[in-house]
Scaffold this motif. Structure first.
Motif, short mmCIF file in Angstrom:
data_model
loop_
_atom_site.label_atom_id
_atom_site.label_comp_id
_atom_site.label_asym_id
_atom_site.label_seq_id
_atom_site.Cartn_x
_atom_site.Cartn_y
_atom_site.Cartn_z
N ASP A 21 72.93 -5.30 -5.32
CA ASP A 21 72.46 -4.23 -6.20
C ASP A 21 73.47 -3.86 -7.28
O ASP A 21 73.25 -2.92 -8.05
CB ASP A 21 72.16 -2.96 -5.38
CG ASP A 21 71.07 -3.15 -4.36
OD1 ASP A 21 70.09 -3.86 -4.67
OD2 ASP A 21 71.19 -2.60 -3.25
N ASP A 24 72.21 -3.20 -10.82
CA ASP A 24 71.45 -1.95 -10.89
C ASP A 24 72.38 -0.74 -10.85
O ASP A 24 72.18 0.23 -11.58
CB ASP A 24 70.43 -1.87 -9.75
CG ASP A 24 69.31 -2.88 -9.90
OD1 ASP A 24 68.85 -3.09 -11.03
OD2 ASP A 24 68.90 -3.47 -8.87
N ALA A 65 70.24 4.22 -1.48
CA ALA A 65 69.78 3.93 -2.83
C ALA A 65 68.48 4.68 -3.03
O ALA A 65 67.64 4.74 -2.14
CB ALA A 65 69.54 2.43 -2.98
N CYS A 67 65.21 4.29 -4.84
CA CYS A 67 64.51 3.15 -5.42
C CYS A 67 63.18 3.56 -6.03
O CYS A 67 62.46 4.39 -5.47
CB CYS A 67 64.25 2.08 -4.36
SG CYS A 67 65.76 1.39 -3.64
N ARG A 71 63.49 -1.08 -6.72
CA ARG A 71 64.78 -1.30 -7.40
C ARG A 71 65.60 -0.02 -7.40
O ARG A 71 65.09 1.06 -7.73
CB ARG A 71 64.56 -1.71 -8.86
CG ARG A 71 63.85 -3.01 -9.09
CD ARG A 71 64.69 -4.26 -8.94
NE ARG A 71 65.93 -4.32 -9.65
CZ ARG A 71 66.12 -4.88 -10.82
NH1 ARG A 71 65.11 -5.41 -11.48
NH2 ARG A 71 67.32 -4.92 -11.35
N PRO A 72 66.90 -0.11 -7.09
CA PRO A 72 67.75 1.09 -7.13
C PRO A 72 67.89 1.64 -8.55
O PRO A 72 68.16 0.90 -9.50
CB PRO A 72 69.10 0.58 -6.63
CG PRO A 72 68.80 -0.66 -5.87
CD PRO A 72 67.62 -1.27 -6.57
N CYS A 75 71.59 6.85 -6.49
CA CYS A 75 71.91 6.97 -5.07
C CYS A 75 72.05 8.43 -4.70
O CYS A 75 72.26 9.29 -5.56
CB CYS A 75 73.13 6.14 -4.67
SG CYS A 75 74.69 6.76 -5.25
#
Length: 172
Positions: A21, A24, A65, A67, A71-72, A75
């Motif tokens: 990740d 991202d 994360a 998301c 997709r992240p 956080c």
């Protein structure tokens, strides 16, 4: 996965951050608009994102994360107090600029708080500290039921200046 919540057309979920990740993570940690109210400097290379994941996120007691579509985009973490502070946790979150104003942070906090209280039964309160100039983050916390307790004057040093910090709390 700690949960999933709809935010209009967006649906968010949580999962652990992984080294894969890193790109991202760079999307938000490398953005000075995101870092401006955070206690870390803007990341300048992918290696810093990898180090964050390996040295913080993977070993943290509760870091996920945030998301969107798997997709992240940010956080969220809660650090559980030790010893006499074991009854409280400190909530922190960060979110990619492209997701601001879309309800993603609000949904993430709404999902995280009950999940953390379920996992850490000794907690009585979750706190969050926000730079008062960060109006968006203060609104997120208030929408999620956090109460502003106090402004701590000249509380932290960062980016070459002394910061005031607003202390928020959530408790049952």
């Amino acid at each position: 996965m700690a949960g999933e919540e709809g935010t209009g057309e967006l649906s968010i979920s949580f999962r652990p951050l992984e080294v894969e990740d890193a790109d991202d993570v760079m999307a938000w940690k490398g953005d000075p608009r995101v870092a401006q109210f955070c206690r870390w400097d803007t990341y300048t290379c992918r290696d810093e994102a990898v180090a964050f994941i390996q040295n913080f996120a993977v070993h943290h007691e509760w870091c996920r994360a945030i998301c969107v579509a798997g997709r992240p985009v940010g956080c969220i973490s809660v650090t559980i107090g030790k010893d006499e502070a074991r009854c409280r946790g400190l909530l922190k979150y960060e979110l990619a600029h492209r997701c601001w104003g879309k309800g993603v942070a609000t949904s993430a906090v709404r999902l995280a708080v009950p999940a953390v209280f379920r996992e850490f039964l000794r907690l009585e309160r979750i706190e969050a500290m926000v730079i008062p100039e960060n109006k968006g983050s203060m609104r997120v916390l208030e929408k999620c039921g956090f109460l502003r307790e106090v402004i701590l004057r000249k509380y932290e040093v960062g980016e070459g200046r002394l910061w005031d910090v607003a202390l928020f709390r959530y408790s049952f």
